[in-house]
Design a protein around this motif. Structure first.
Motif, PDB file in Angstrom:
ATOM      1  N   ALA A   3       0.728  -1.183  -0.145  1.00 24.41           N
ATOM      2  CA  ALA A   3      -0.034   0.123  -0.200  1.00 24.41           C
ATOM      3  C   ALA A   3       0.974   1.048  -0.047  1.00 24.41           C
ATOM      4  CB  ALA A   3      -1.072   0.069   1.339  1.00 24.41           C
ATOM      5  N   VAL A   4       0.571   2.132  -0.672  1.00 23.75           N
ATOM      6  CA  VAL A   4       1.248   3.525  -0.773  1.00 23.75           C
ATOM      7  C   VAL A   4       0.532   4.351   0.426  1.00 23.75           C
ATOM      8  CG1 VAL A   4       1.934   5.406  -2.232  1.00 23.75           C
ATOM      9  CG2 VAL A   4       2.013   3.128  -3.180  1.00 23.75           C
ATOM     10  N   GLU A   5       1.128   4.966   0.999  1.00 22.96           N
ATOM     11  CA  GLU A   5       0.786   6.131   1.991  1.00 22.96           C
ATOM     12  C   GLU A   5       1.947   6.969   2.506  1.00 22.96           C
ATOM     13  OE1 GLU A   5      -1.509   6.925   6.117  1.00 22.96           O
ATOM     14  OE2 GLU A   5      -0.901   4.646   5.554  1.00 22.96           O
ATOM     15  N   VAL A   6       1.720   8.495   2.207  1.00 21.71           N
ATOM     16  CA  VAL A   6       2.662   9.352   2.638  1.00 21.71           C
ATOM     17  C   VAL A   6       2.157  10.249   3.869  1.00 21.71           C
ATOM     18  CG1 VAL A   6       3.998  11.279   1.541  1.00 21.71           C
ATOM     19  CG2 VAL A   6       3.545   9.166   0.119  1.00 21.71           C
ATOM     20  N   ARG A   7       2.867  10.060   4.940  1.00 18.52           N
ATOM     21  CA  ARG A   7       2.514  10.877   5.951  1.00 18.52           C
ATOM     22  C   ARG A   7       3.698  11.792   6.350  1.00 18.52           C
ATOM     23  NH1 ARG A   7      -1.459   8.653   9.376  1.00 18.52           N
ATOM     24  NH2 ARG A   7      -2.470   6.752   8.552  1.00 18.52           N
ATOM     25  N   LYS A   8       3.175  12.973   6.708  1.00 15.98           N
ATOM     26  CA  LYS A   8       4.180  13.891   7.215  1.00 15.98           C
ATOM     27  C   LYS A   8       5.333  14.519   6.087  1.00 15.98           C
ATOM     28  CE  LYS A   8       3.316  13.032  12.198  1.00 15.98           C
ATOM     29  NZ  LYS A   8       3.768  12.431  13.379  1.00 15.98           N
ATOM     30  N   GLN A   9       4.879  14.636   5.137  1.00 21.76           N
ATOM     31  CA  GLN A   9       5.705  14.502   4.060  1.00 21.76           C
ATOM     32  C   GLN A   9       5.456  15.954   3.003  1.00 21.76           C
ATOM     33  OE1 GLN A   9       6.799  11.245   1.786  1.00 21.76           O
ATOM     34  NE2 GLN A   9       6.823  12.357  -0.259  1.00 21.76           N
ATOM     35  N   GLU A  21      15.503  14.785 -14.442  1.00 20.80           N
ATOM     36  CA  GLU A  21      14.085  14.975 -13.736  1.00 20.80           C
ATOM     37  C   GLU A  21      13.230  13.660 -14.168  1.00 20.80           C
ATOM     38  OE1 GLU A  21      12.406  18.433 -14.329  1.00 20.80           O
ATOM     39  OE2 GLU A  21      13.439  19.816 -13.071  1.00 20.80           O
ATOM     40  N   THR A  22      12.351  13.094 -12.810  1.00 24.94           N
ATOM     41  CA  THR A  22      11.683  11.883 -13.230  1.00 24.94           C
ATOM     42  C   THR A  22      10.386  12.360 -12.905  1.00 24.94           C
ATOM     43  OG1 THR A  22      12.371  11.212 -11.091  1.00 24.94           O
ATOM     44  CG2 THR A  22      13.408  10.452 -12.920  1.00 24.94           C
ATOM     45  N   ALA A  23       9.489  11.458 -12.533  1.00 24.36           N
ATOM     46  CA  ALA A  23       8.153  11.687 -12.509  1.00 24.36           C
ATOM     47  C   ALA A  23       8.051  12.334 -10.961  1.00 24.36           C
ATOM     48  CB  ALA A  23       7.183  10.316 -12.388  1.00 24.36           C
ATOM     49  N   PRO A  24       7.183  13.134 -10.646  1.00 21.69           N
ATOM     50  CA  PRO A  24       6.846  13.895  -9.270  1.00 21.69           C
ATOM     51  C   PRO A  24       6.361  12.813  -8.335  1.00 21.69           C
ATOM     52  CG  PRO A  24       5.170  14.804 -10.857  1.00 21.69           C
ATOM     53  CD  PRO A  24       6.141  13.862 -11.548  1.00 21.69           C
ATOM     54  N   VAL A  25       6.666  13.087  -7.094  1.00 19.37           N
ATOM     55  CA  VAL A  25       6.093  12.465  -6.041  1.00 19.37           C
ATOM     56  C   VAL A  25       4.768  12.769  -5.790  1.00 19.37           C
ATOM     57  CG1 VAL A  25       6.262  11.613  -3.505  1.00 19.37           C
ATOM     58  CG2 VAL A  25       8.338  11.718  -4.890  1.00 19.37           C
ATOM     59  N   VAL A  26       3.566  11.995  -6.151  1.00 21.05           N
ATOM     60  CA  VAL A  26       2.192  12.623  -5.857  1.00 21.05           C
ATOM     61  C   VAL A  26       1.718  11.710  -4.676  1.00 21.05           C
ATOM     62  CG1 VAL A  26       0.089  13.041  -7.027  1.00 21.05           C
ATOM     63  CG2 VAL A  26       2.339  13.188  -8.289  1.00 21.05           C
ATOM     64  N   PRO A  27       1.622  12.380  -3.546  1.00 23.03           N
ATOM     65  CA  PRO A  27       1.066  11.371  -2.456  1.00 23.03           C
ATOM     66  C   PRO A  27      -0.279  11.267  -2.609  1.00 23.03           C
ATOM     67  CG  PRO A  27       1.531  13.598  -1.610  1.00 23.03           C
ATOM     68  CD  PRO A  27       2.218  13.564  -3.141  1.00 23.03           C
ATOM     69  N   GLY A  57      -0.999   5.534  -7.413  1.00 20.15           N
ATOM     70  CA  GLY A  57      -0.804   5.557  -6.143  1.00 20.15           C
ATOM     71  C   GLY A  57      -2.251   4.782  -5.457  1.00 20.15           C
ATOM     72  N   LEU A  58      -3.376   5.141  -6.008  1.00 19.74           N
ATOM     73  CA  LEU A  58      -4.575   4.666  -5.297  1.00 19.74           C
ATOM     74  C   LEU A  58      -4.730   3.469  -5.483  1.00 19.74           C
ATOM     75  CD1 LEU A  58      -6.859   7.598  -6.260  1.00 19.74           C
ATOM     76  CD2 LEU A  58      -6.080   7.274  -4.049  1.00 19.74           C
ATOM     77  N   LYS A  59      -4.218   2.761  -6.789  1.00 16.62           N
ATOM     78  CA  LYS A  59      -4.477   1.403  -6.967  1.00 16.62           C
ATOM     79  C   LYS A  59      -3.714   0.336  -6.130  1.00 16.62           C
ATOM     80  CE  LYS A  59      -5.341   2.332 -11.956  1.00 16.62           C
ATOM     81  NZ  LYS A  59      -5.035   2.241 -13.447  1.00 16.62           N
ATOM     82  N   GLN A  60      -2.570   1.089  -5.427  1.00 18.94           N
ATOM     83  CA  GLN A  60      -1.687  -0.004  -4.322  1.00 18.94           C
ATOM     84  C   GLN A  60      -2.596  -0.005  -3.154  1.00 18.94           C
ATOM     85  OE1 GLN A  60       1.110  -1.108  -5.735  1.00 18.94           O
ATOM     86  NE2 GLN A  60       0.350  -0.054  -7.506  1.00 18.94           N
ATOM     87  N   LEU A  61      -3.575   0.826  -2.884  1.00 20.39           N
ATOM     88  CA  LEU A  61      -4.353   0.541  -1.689  1.00 20.39           C
ATOM     89  C   LEU A  61      -5.051  -0.602  -1.636  1.00 20.39           C
ATOM     90  CD1 LEU A  61      -5.974   4.183  -1.425  1.00 20.39           C
ATOM     91  CD2 LEU A  61      -4.172   3.246   0.098  1.00 20.39           C
ATOM     92  N   PRO A  62      -4.991  -1.602  -0.520  1.00 19.78           N
ATOM     93  CA  PRO A  62      -5.753  -2.779  -0.561  1.00 19.78           C
ATOM     94  C   PRO A  62      -7.390  -2.707  -0.719  1.00 19.78           C
ATOM     95  CG  PRO A  62      -4.897  -2.336   1.701  1.00 19.78           C
ATOM     96  CD  PRO A  62      -4.124  -1.200   0.768  1.00 19.78           C
ATOM     97  N   HIS A  63      -7.859  -1.835  -0.210  1.00 16.83           N
ATOM     98  CA  HIS A  63      -9.291  -1.380  -0.339  1.00 16.83           C
ATOM     99  C   HIS A  63      -9.651  -0.510  -1.628  1.00 16.83           C
ATOM    100  CE1 HIS A  63      -8.368   2.551   1.099  1.00 16.83           C
ATOM    101  NE2 HIS A  63      -7.617   2.045   2.164  1.00 16.83           N
ATOM    102  N   PHE A  64      -8.765  -0.667  -2.555  1.00 17.54           N
ATOM    103  CA  PHE A  64      -9.168   0.398  -3.811  1.00 17.54           C
ATOM    104  C   PHE A  64     -10.076  -0.228  -4.639  1.00 17.54           C
ATOM    105  CE2 PHE A  64      -8.358   0.597  -8.517  1.00 17.54           C
ATOM    106  CZ  PHE A  64      -8.519   2.055  -8.448  1.00 17.54           C
TER     107      PHE A  64
END
Length: 391
Positions: A3-9, A21-27, A57-64
């Protein structure tokens, strides 16, 4: 699948790798105590310009959920979301406050939420459900102008409470575990009443988009409770808490008030009586003491779960007090009237235990002491005296 989750970033526009330059981090979720509205707006703008990465990133969620219209203005984490319509069993709902930060807990009045559910269950039986997932499909979402920030029509909402059609009998799990699905898009009957408890972050949607949706669906009544004071009277400062009941008439919601001088009382055809939101008696307990009440014409009083419990307790106290008074009166009967035959005294005492005491019982006892033939004064009016006549 991780699962993808970005906290305090802090969102980063780009990532540099090998000088390129590569693709941006999109939390897909950010929970920062110091988040501001400006930083939240920048995060949303980043997601808007990099939708593909955000969806990945959303597709990585187990409850997607592949059919759910995710919204870039909301956060979607492993166990929480700020989207009030997401409604997954393993995901709790949090809110974004006016500063842009995620709240630590759901600020809606949960005490009132549960109290309303219990009151409606007592009135209607097991056809009331907490936070059902109401599925209606994109066509109705578009008709009600319920869209995500990306322009996708909504396909489901979660009313705080729903009353289902007569004849429905739910299990306790279905009522309380927020796992109940209503698929009006595939033929399930629409609820006959829905209720929303307003909060600052959901009030506009509840008052506008959801109202149009419930109206379009043909839900007979829509109840809105405002314990904050303000959402129901937008633009007015220091507004009192309150409630409004909308009733469907000719396909249009119109406010339904009961006849009478009290503007806080509303008539509900679904419930078959008048209802009101009783404000707290103690201002210090403002969030805990709101009561959703219904008028019981047979008993001649306003009722709810807590008031019924208090009424029973008071009645038990009165009954105990009355039993004490009867015991004292019977003791006085035997003490002051020894000249009456014992079987007669026993019959009078039994009469009092069954029917209660006459008014001014001590005066009657003293009067019979002077004139024993007046013993009938010790019986209650309207009771068959021959059945209790002393021997």
């Amino acid at each position: 699948m991780a699962a993808v989750e970005v906290r305090k970033q802090t969102p980063t526009a780009t990532v540099v790798a090998n000088g390129r330059e590569t693709a941006p981090v999109v939390p897909i979720s950010v929970d920062e105590p110091g988040m501001t509205r400006e930083r939240r707006a920048a995060l949303i703008a980043l997601r808007r310009t990099h939708v593909v990465q955000w969806r990945a990133g959303l597709k990585q969620l187990p409850h997607f959920d592949p059919v759910f219209p995710y919204d870039i203005v909301h956060e979607y984490a492993l166990d929480w979301t700020t989207d009030p319509d997401y409604g997954h069993d393993a995901v709790k709902y949090l809110e974004i406050n006016e500063d842009g930060a995620v709240t630590s807990e759901k600020p809606k009045n949960k005490v009132l939420h549960v109290a309303m559910l219990r009151t409606l269950l007592a009135m209607l039986g097991q056809r009331v459900v907490m936070e059902p997932r109401l599925h209606f499909g994109p066509e109705l979402g578009a008709a009600a102008s319920l869209f995500t920030s990306l322009g996708e029509p909504s396909i489901r909402v979660e009313p705080d409470l729903a009353v289902l059609v007569p004849g429905t009998v739910l299990s306790g799990r279905q009522i309380w575990d927020i796992t109940y699905d209503i698929h009006v898009d595939t033929g399930d009957p629409v609820p006959v009443l829905v209720c929303e408890i307003l909060s600052d972050s959901t009030a506009a949607r509840d008052l506008d988009g959801k109202r149009r949706l419930y109206e379009t669906l043909g839900i007979a009544e829509y109840v809105l409770c405002d314990v904050l004071g303000g959402p129901l009277n937008r633009g007015e400062s220091h507004s009192p808490p309150g409630m409004v009941v909308y009733r469907l008439e000719d396909g249009v919601y119109r406010e339904s008030r009961a006849a009478g001088p009290d503007p806080s009382v509303f008539r509900s055809n679904v419930l078959g009586t008048s209802v009101r939101l009783l404000p707290p008696r103690d201002p210090a307990r403002a969030r805990e003491d709101f009561r959703f009440q219904w008028w019981d014409g047979e008993q001649g009083r306003w009722r709810d779960h807590r008031t019924d419990a208090e009424y029973k307790q008071e009645r038990r106290g009165r009954e105990q007090e009355a039993r004490g008074e009867v015991k004292m009166a019977i003791a006085a009967l035997y003490s002051f009237l020894p000249e009456l035959p014992r079987p007669s005294l026993d019959q009078i005492a039994a009469h009092w235990r069954e029917h209660g005491l006459p008014d001014n019982v001590m005066d009657h006892i003293l009067a019979v002491r002077e004139t024993p033939s007046m013993w009938r004064a010790l019986l209650l009016p309207g009771v068959d005296s021959d059945a209790d006549r002393p021997a």
